[in-house]
Design a protein around this motif. Sequence first.
Motif, short mmCIF file in Angstrom:
data_model
loop_
_atom_site.label_atom_id
_atom_site.label_comp_id
_atom_site.label_asym_id
_atom_site.label_seq_id
_atom_site.Cartn_x
_atom_site.Cartn_y
_atom_site.Cartn_z
N PRO A 27 0.84 -1.21 0.00
CA PRO A 27 0.00 0.00 0.00
C PRO A 27 0.87 1.25 0.00
O PRO A 27 1.66 1.47 0.92
N LEU A 28 0.76 2.03 -1.04
CA LEU A 28 1.60 3.20 -1.21
C LEU A 28 0.78 4.31 -1.86
O LEU A 28 0.02 4.05 -2.79
N ARG A 29 0.93 5.49 -1.37
CA ARG A 29 0.27 6.67 -1.95
C ARG A 29 1.33 7.74 -2.12
O ARG A 29 2.27 7.83 -1.34
N GLN A 30 1.15 8.57 -3.14
CA GLN A 30 2.10 9.63 -3.41
C GLN A 30 1.38 10.96 -3.55
O GLN A 30 0.21 11.00 -3.90
N THR A 31 2.12 11.99 -3.25
CA THR A 31 1.65 13.34 -3.55
C THR A 31 2.68 13.94 -4.50
O THR A 31 3.87 13.64 -4.42
N ARG A 32 2.21 14.76 -5.41
CA ARG A 32 3.12 15.41 -6.35
C ARG A 32 2.52 16.72 -6.80
O ARG A 32 1.34 16.81 -7.12
N VAL A 33 3.35 17.74 -6.80
CA VAL A 33 3.01 19.03 -7.37
C VAL A 33 4.17 19.40 -8.27
O VAL A 33 5.29 19.59 -7.79
N THR A 39 6.41 10.19 -1.04
CA THR A 39 5.82 8.85 -1.03
C THR A 39 5.43 8.49 0.40
O THR A 39 6.22 8.68 1.33
N PHE A 40 4.23 7.96 0.56
CA PHE A 40 3.74 7.52 1.87
C PHE A 40 3.32 6.06 1.76
O PHE A 40 2.68 5.67 0.79
N PHE A 41 3.64 5.29 2.76
CA PHE A 41 3.20 3.90 2.82
C PHE A 41 1.92 3.86 3.63
O PHE A 41 1.93 3.81 4.85
N SER A 42 0.82 3.92 2.90
CA SER A 42 -0.50 4.04 3.51
C SER A 42 -1.56 3.63 2.49
O SER A 42 -1.34 3.71 1.29
N ASP A 58 8.05 3.04 9.50
CA ASP A 58 9.04 1.94 9.50
C ASP A 58 9.22 1.39 8.09
O ASP A 58 10.34 1.13 7.65
N ARG A 59 8.12 1.19 7.40
CA ARG A 59 8.20 0.67 6.03
C ARG A 59 8.91 1.67 5.12
O ARG A 59 9.69 1.28 4.27
N PHE A 60 8.63 2.97 5.32
CA PHE A 60 9.34 3.97 4.54
C PHE A 60 10.84 3.86 4.78
O PHE A 60 11.64 3.93 3.85
N GLY A 61 11.25 3.71 6.05
CA GLY A 61 12.66 3.59 6.38
C GLY A 61 13.31 2.39 5.70
O GLY A 61 14.43 2.49 5.19
N LYS A 62 12.61 1.27 5.66
CA LYS A 62 13.13 0.08 4.98
C LYS A 62 13.23 0.32 3.47
O LYS A 62 14.21 -0.08 2.84
N PHE A 63 12.22 0.99 2.91
CA PHE A 63 12.25 1.33 1.49
C PHE A 63 13.43 2.25 1.19
O PHE A 63 14.17 2.04 0.23
N PHE A 64 13.60 3.27 2.02
CA PHE A 64 14.70 4.21 1.85
C PHE A 64 16.04 3.47 1.84
O PHE A 64 16.89 3.71 0.98
N GLN A 65 16.24 2.55 2.80
CA GLN A 65 17.49 1.79 2.88
C GLN A 65 17.69 0.91 1.64
O GLN A 65 18.80 0.82 1.11
#
Length: 107
Positions: A27-33, A39-42, A58-65
């Motif tokens: 589950p991932l949602r993004q915002t863009r302008v 990117t948000f894991f939600s 936590d999931r964002f941190g794992k994705f970032f790594q």
Amino acid sequence: RVWDGLEARARQLETGIAAAAQKAGVPLRQTRVGTMFTTFFSETQPMNWNTVKVADKDRFGKFFQKMLENGVYLAPSQFEAGFISIAHTDEVIQTTIAMAELALMAL
């Protein structure tokens, strides 16, 4: 016309990462302008503080790594924004999407 190219690449990155997340079942949602994105894991579309504070940090941190391991440096917090510049060619965008797919599959 530079802006049009930047906008197109930002859109390409946004839709590519969304497709990779869907393929990975994450589950991932993004915002863009324009060329600015986050990117948000939600499962909830981020609209305000109440909707972003429940995103999975936590999931964002794992994705970032994982992205770092794959050679892609993102903003280290989902509360920061990334930006597309003229240095981000179509090839760079495609590589970033491919690395995001690998990272998302590993989550």
